[in-house]
Design an enzyme around this catalytic site. Structure first.
Site: not given
Length: 325
Positions: A173-175
């Site tokens: 969930v890290c962009i």
């Protein structure tokens, strides 16, 4: 320089010396304490809360409480110490956080573990915070991060960090890698390997793990402890909203710099997703332990250190061989 990630690597078995995997010991010494597993849930709002932190401490697992309820941190430390448990908290690097450290010292409230939790940890602000904590709370074990380079590890260790956290944006969930063009996404295991060559103190590998086998791979390439978000999300005990879609239960899971955590759409480097409900967290921890015991047995040893010396091959994204959707 060899570049690879978890999916590119297979560890090569050695002769097994145990009758049963139950003979294999998965415990790890980290700082002043020894824990059942070399695994810590990510300090994220949809993964960790106070109730889970207490359960983890009671059952000899490591935890790091997130920093998104700042005013609750002092009552949390008091509650944990009153229960005879260790306190492990997170701090940022804004000015009020420096004051918070001084307040802990003046109140003689000493958390056993303090994690400086910043997306880009190779920075003057983190170095200043490490020195500040070591000045006012010299007995606290300081974890600093996140970094993705040997230079970052060395500088934080030299400033006084007792452990460093390695990983810039490899998580589900890290962009960060998409929004900024920077990070260790896609080569997290290589980054860990490089950082380990420079490290004199423990490393926490943070992010990018998708399977239990990735824990063993992390240890092979230098991690003392492994931080996991998505594998710990969406359990019965997990924080976060539960929804039902097409007869299946899901739980929300979002990144620490997402608009859902920040409450605004500004400087967003995280996203939200719904993960299928996984049942009991205790069952997952048991399965994780058993899988890691099996890993140790394949390594030809009886404890985690046997994983550090196994041979490996780089197979270029073929290990799932069609087994994945």
């Amino acid at each position: 320089m060899k570049i690879f990630d978890y999916e590119d690597i297979q560890l090569i078995p050695n002769k097994c010396i145990v009758e049963s995997r139950s003979e294999c010991n998965t415990s790890v010494k980290f700082g002043p304490r020894t824990f059942k597993l070399p695994v810590v849930p990510a300090n994220m709002q949809t993964v960790m809360n106070e109730e889970l932190a207490q359960w983890f401490a009671e059952n000899d697992y490591f935890y790091i409480m997130h920093r998104f309820n700042e005013e609750n941190r002092i009552p949390f430390i008091k509650k944990m110490h009153h229960a005879g448990l260790f306190a492990s908290i997170s701090v940022g690097v804004k000015e009020n956080e420096f004051n918070f450290i001084e307040k802990l010292a003046s109140s003689s409230l000493i958390p056993e573990y303090i994690t400086i939790d910043i997306a880009h940890g190779h920075s003057n602000s983190v170095i200043n915070m490490i020195k500040h904590i070591k000045k006012h709370l010299p007995n606290s074990f300081v974890i600093a991060g996140n970094v993705g380079t040997p230079e970052g590890v060395r500088e934080l260790e030299n400033a006084g960090a007792d452990a460093t956290k390695v990983g810039i944006g490899p998580g589900r969930v890290c962009i960060t890698k998409i929004k900024t063009g920077f990070g260790t996404g896609g080569w997290q295991l290589s980054a860990l390997n490089l950082c380990n060559k420079a490290a004199r103190k423990p490393i926490i590998a943070d992010g990018g793990l998708r399977t239990h086998g990735d824990i063993a791979k992390s240890i092979r390439f230098g991690a003392t402890m492994v931080m996991i978000g998505s594998l710990f999300a969406a359990h019965e005990e997990s924080p976060g909203e539960t929804v039902e879609l097409d007869g299946k239960k899901y739980k929300e899971y979002f990144g620490s710099a997402s608009e859902y955590q920040k409450g605004e759409h500004k400087n967003v480097e995280g996203k939200k997703m719904f993960v299928e409900h996984k049942g009991s967290l205790k069952d997952t921890l048991t399965e994780m332990e058993q899988d890691l015991q099996s890993s140790i047995s394949y390594a030809g040893g009886k404890d985690l250190k046997s994983l550090r010396t196994v041979d490996y091959v780089i197979v270029r994204n073929s290990i799932f061989n069609g087994d994945r959707d």
